[in-house]
Write a protein that holds these residues in place. Structure first.
Motif, mmCIF file in Angstrom:
data_model
loop_
_atom_site.group_PDB
_atom_site.id
_atom_site.type_symbol
_atom_site.label_atom_id
_atom_site.label_comp_id
_atom_site.label_asym_id
_atom_site.label_seq_id
_atom_site.Cartn_x
_atom_site.Cartn_y
_atom_site.Cartn_z
ATOM 1 N N UNK A 520 3.933 -11.943 -11.495
ATOM 2 C CA UNK A 520 5.037 -11.007 -11.664
ATOM 3 C C UNK A 520 5.109 -10.024 -10.512
ATOM 4 N N UNK A 521 5.956 -9.029 -10.686
ATOM 5 C CA UNK A 521 6.131 -8.012 -9.649
ATOM 6 C C UNK A 521 5.108 -6.900 -9.845
ATOM 7 N N UNK A 522 4.353 -6.598 -8.804
ATOM 8 C CA UNK A 522 3.360 -5.536 -8.872
ATOM 9 C C UNK A 522 4.044 -4.175 -8.897
ATOM 10 N N UNK A 523 3.514 -3.268 -9.684
ATOM 11 C CA UNK A 523 4.078 -1.923 -9.775
ATOM 12 C C UNK A 523 3.491 -1.028 -8.694
ATOM 13 N N UNK A 524 4.115 0.111 -8.509
ATOM 14 C CA UNK A 524 3.619 1.098 -7.553
ATOM 15 C C UNK A 524 2.195 1.506 -7.903
ATOM 16 N N UNK A 525 1.950 1.691 -9.180
ATOM 17 C CA UNK A 525 0.625 2.124 -9.605
ATOM 18 C C UNK A 525 -0.424 1.049 -9.320
ATOM 19 N N UNK A 526 -0.095 -0.222 -9.576
ATOM 20 C CA UNK A 526 -1.041 -1.305 -9.309
ATOM 21 C C UNK A 526 -1.303 -1.448 -7.815
ATOM 22 N N UNK A 527 -0.268 -1.333 -7.020
ATOM 23 C CA UNK A 527 -0.438 -1.444 -5.572
ATOM 24 C C UNK A 527 -1.290 -0.302 -5.030
ATOM 25 N N UNK A 528 -1.091 0.888 -5.579
ATOM 26 C CA UNK A 528 -1.850 2.046 -5.101
ATOM 27 C C UNK A 528 -3.335 1.894 -5.401
ATOM 28 N N UNK A 529 -3.654 1.316 -6.561
ATOM 29 C CA UNK A 529 -5.059 1.098 -6.907
ATOM 30 C C UNK A 529 -5.683 0.054 -5.987
ATOM 31 N N UNK A 530 -4.962 -1.041 -5.747
ATOM 32 C CA UNK A 530 -5.522 -2.129 -4.943
ATOM 33 C C UNK A 530 -5.550 -1.792 -3.454
ATOM 34 N N UNK A 531 -4.499 -1.124 -2.987
ATOM 35 C CA UNK A 531 -4.381 -0.843 -1.551
ATOM 36 C C UNK A 531 -3.972 0.622 -1.375
ATOM 37 N N UNK A 532 -4.911 1.533 -1.383
ATOM 38 C CA UNK A 532 -4.591 2.968 -1.393
ATOM 39 C C UNK A 532 -3.746 3.428 -0.207
ATOM 40 N N UNK A 533 -3.884 2.784 0.959
ATOM 41 C CA UNK A 533 -3.171 3.249 2.151
ATOM 42 C C UNK A 533 -1.866 2.498 2.401
ATOM 43 N N UNK A 534 -1.527 1.547 1.554
ATOM 44 C CA UNK A 534 -0.393 0.667 1.835
ATOM 45 C C UNK A 534 0.918 1.438 1.961
ATOM 46 N N UNK A 535 1.318 2.141 0.921
ATOM 47 C CA UNK A 535 2.621 2.808 0.919
ATOM 48 C C UNK A 535 2.671 3.918 1.958
ATOM 49 N N UNK A 536 1.631 4.731 2.022
ATOM 50 C CA UNK A 536 1.643 5.866 2.955
ATOM 51 C C UNK A 536 1.691 5.394 4.404
ATOM 52 N N UNK A 537 1.003 4.292 4.708
ATOM 53 C CA UNK A 537 1.030 3.772 6.081
ATOM 54 C C UNK A 537 2.415 3.247 6.437
ATOM 55 N N UNK A 538 3.041 2.554 5.499
ATOM 56 C CA UNK A 538 4.369 2.006 5.769
ATOM 57 C C UNK A 538 5.394 3.117 5.972
ATOM 58 N N UNK A 539 5.509 4.033 5.018
ATOM 59 C CA UNK A 539 6.553 5.060 5.117
ATOM 60 C C UNK A 539 6.239 6.082 6.197
ATOM 61 N N UNK A 540 4.982 6.158 6.619
ATOM 62 C CA UNK A 540 4.632 7.088 7.677
ATOM 63 C C UNK A 540 4.966 6.586 9.063
ATOM 64 N N UNK A 541 5.317 5.312 9.174
ATOM 65 C CA UNK A 541 5.641 4.765 10.492
ATOM 66 C C UNK A 541 7.065 5.161 10.873
#
Length: 692
Positions: A520-541
């Motif tokens: 299924x589609x991973x949620x923001x919360x699940x992604x944050x647990x698995x990959x803590x730097x994922x979202x911040x690294x992407x939007x920070x670029x």
């Protein structure tokens, strides 16, 4: 110029060309200039008397060589003229081939210098040739509809082309007040498969991009592959497509339920197609004694123009000239000349056969704009020959067995700018890999040269025709054929499950990221647990405008560098990441978020409003697929007596309903369209009022 005078002038030009070639072409000799005049006359006579027999005998070879064998036929005619005329000597077949090409080249140059519209004369001969073979005896007063799509042309780019005088025929159409132009927005994703599906089926759900990944089936979907296009058709078709009533689909991705199709991706597999019964137009381009030589010369000239433009950009130190290198000159010649000419042939055949509705796509502008930029002069000039084709279609309409209305539209626009990798030195896949700290292998379907797709579509259409040529082609290409699709070119992306856990699919400045180990589609919360730097690294670029992800608590959220937009409630914390993407951006993303096959993450590049640029994730300076700039901008030009939409159209499905409404009104109160161009050779539009 009157027809008789034009014939004399062209005869003189060809005779002059032959006389000029005599001292240049080895093996070609003329006793005097008088024999050049006689030679052109005899060659014309032999083309009328002998060539039809040669065509029947050699048709399979002509098809298998994509028309190149027609050069040999032309050369044979020249050799036969040598046997008849004592003052003409042609040593061998090679000398005859060079003679044929030389005459075509000089004819093209001289007619251009003398401002003789040889294209007009050429297309008139095509129309007359079709009319003698295809026009049914019975006529009807019920109007037909010709819908012509210019792929990738925004309203702004069209207006620039009109202002610069590149499209005089269309300018006359609009200036006569019989036509009006209405802008519309194609919505997300801003690309052909989604937009064309909406226009032809009235729906386009679950097409999240040009390239995407199906988690359920564990495979990639690439829209211009026939298997993907056929699946899009199967998912969306309910038997009420725009072309279902004996319509014709030409050079499209999907068929719109048309029973007749040619070079339409969704119909190229082993499925019944009308071109098996109506193949004449497909082959006429190859078989006409003048057409292929002329087309080949135009293709060579188009490639030379592209090479020259490439080096001009290099000398000017353009920041992104390299996207025009490689085999692009050949790709440009194929799409902007060969496919354009073939498309016109097929359209004219459909019109003179009385087909009630036709939808045809012209690809040339989009192909050039991807590499030169959507507002570049070189891109806009590609519309000149297209405009001449519009005049040819109008002349064909006057000989058709029914009156025709014309609708001209685009499916989306393009936005320009240096690509993501040119700006930052690496691509989106690398950025995602860094954001995951190397925990997963990241892959994506490689960019594919669309020129191979166009060539394969041509060959696939050839083997579908039920004729001697078609059967011969099927035998020759059987080792390259899968389910009726002929495939040449470099190895394609496999459709099976990739070995990687993370797939990145890019379409213009839109990116989709799929974590394939989760069904299924991973949620923001699940992604944050698995990959803590994922979202911040992407939007920070600095090259990333926003990321769309679904939260288990808040629903779809759009995250930017300085703020978050909660789409369900329209609440914004900080700076709205969608502020520069238009007032409709939130609604478009809400709709896309509901697709079952959208990525776990949707990434849109930054839009730079002051420069009006995006940073495409593909290696194309003109791009479309996401939000930002003109890529969602489209237009529709229609008869003025047809009512424009009551409210702005924000999705291509609205165009389907608009056209269906026009067709219903036309059945209730048919209005035969007046001629757009007066009879004669000038091609000048004659404004006439429309009377109800």
């Amino acid at each position: 110029m009157h027809l008789a005078r034009r014939i004399v002038v062209i005869w003189a030009i060809d005779a002059l060309a032959l006389w000029m070639l005599a001292p240049v072409v080895t093996g070609l000799e003329l006793s005097s200039w008088v024999w050049a005049i006689w030679a052109i006359a005899v060659i014309g006579l032999l083309n009328a008397l002998v060539r039809p027999f040669l065509l029947v005998v050699t048709l399979p070879f002509t098809v298998l060589t994509l028309g190149l064998f027609s050069l040999v036929l032309n050369a044979i005619i020249v050799l036969l003229a040598d046997l008849v005329l004592p003052g003409l000597q042609v040593a061998d077949l090679i000398s005859a081939i060079w003679t044929v090409l030389g005459i075509a080249l000089i004819n093209t140059i001289v007619t251009g210098l003398l401002s003789i519209n040889d294209d007009e004369s050429f297309y008139r001969n095509v129309i007359l040739s079709f009319a003698r073979r295809t026009v049914p005896e019975e006529r009807t007063d019920q109007p037909g509809l010709i819908i012509v799509e210019i792929d990738g042309l925004s309203e702004r780019a069209l207006n620039m082309a009109l202002e610069r005088g590149y499209m005089p025929t269309l300018a006359n159409w609009l200036g006569s007040e019989r036509f009006q132009m209405t802008p519309w927005e194609c919505g997300l994703p801003s690309q052909t498969s989604s937009s064309q599906a909406g226009i032809l089926y009235g729906r386009n759900e679950n097409i999240p991009a040009f390239r995407w990944y199906e988690k359920k089936d564990q495979r990639w979907m690439i829209s211009n592959r026939p298997w993907a296009a056929a699946e899009i058709h199967d998912r969306l078709s309910d038997g009420t497509g725009l072309l279902v009533n004996d319509g014709s689909s030409l050079t499209n991705l999907v068929s719109g339920d048309a029973p007749h199709s040619a070079m339409t991706m969704s119909s190229l597999l082993d499925r019944p197609g009308a071109m098996r019964q109506r193949s004449y137009g497909y082959y006429l381009l190859f078989l006409n004694p003048y057409s292929f030589s002329r087309t080949l010369v135009l293709m060579v000239w188009e490639a030379i123009r592209e090479i020259g433009q490439y080096w001009r950009e290099r000398l000017r130190r353009s920041p992104f000239p390299h996207t025009r290198g490689g085999i692009f000159p050949i790709s440009r010649a194929v799409t902007n000349v060969f496919l354009r000419e073939l498309n016109l042939y097929l359209l004219i055949e459909d019109m003179l056969s009385g087909t009630p509705i036709v939808y045809s796509t012209f690809l040339g502008y989009d192909v050039v704009a991807h590499h030169a930029g959507p507002l570049h002069t070189d891109s806009l000039r590609t519309l000149q020959h297209f405009d001449e084709g519009l005049a040819a279609l109008d002349r064909a309409a006057r000989r058709a067995p029914r009156p025709y209305q014309f609708v001209l539209l685009s499916d989306h626009g393009q936005s320009s700018g240096a690509t993501f990798s040119q700006r930052y030195g690496f691509n989106l896949e690398t950025l995602v890999d860094r954001a995951l700290d190397g925990q997963e292998q990241v892959v994506g379907p490689p960019a594919e040269d669309e020129s191979w797709a166009h060539l394969n579509a041509l060959l696939s259409q050839a083997i579908q025709v039920e004729s001697v040529a078609g059967r011969t082609a099927r035998r020759v290409f059987r080792r390259r054929t899968t389910e009726g699709y002929v495939e040449f070119g470099p190895p394609r992306t496999p459709v099976e499950h990739p070995t990687s856990e993370v797939v990145v699919c890019t379409s213009g400045n839109l990116g989709l990221v799929y974590f394939t180990d989760t069904p299924g589609r991973l949620s923001l919360e699940e992604l944050t647990v698995r990959f803590p730097r994922l979202i911040s690294t992407l939007v920070g670029h600095p090259g990333i405008g926003f990321v769309l992800v679904r939260s288990s608590l808040y629903g779809p959220v759009v995250i930017g560098r300085q703020g978050i937009n909660y789409l369900e409630t329209s609440q914004v914390d900080g700076v709205d990441p969608l502020a520069s993407f238009g007032e409709d951006a939130g609604d478009q993303l809400r709709r896309l978020d509901e697709f079952s096959n959208i990525g776990d993450l949707l990434i849109n590049s930054t839009y730079f409003p002051q420069a009006d640029e995006v940073a495409a994730f593909e290696d194309l300076v003109g791009s479309h697929g996401g939000l930002g700039g003109d890529q969602t901008s489209a237009f529709i030009i229609h008869p003025s007596h047809w009512s424009p939409p009551e409210k702005p159209i924000r999705n291509s499905a609205g165009i389907y309903h608009l056209i269906q409404g026009w067709l219903r009104n036309q059945e209730e109160e048919p209005i035969p369209p007046p001629p757009l161009i007066a009879e004669g050779d000038s091609g000048t539009a004659v404004p006439e009022p429309v009377h109800r």
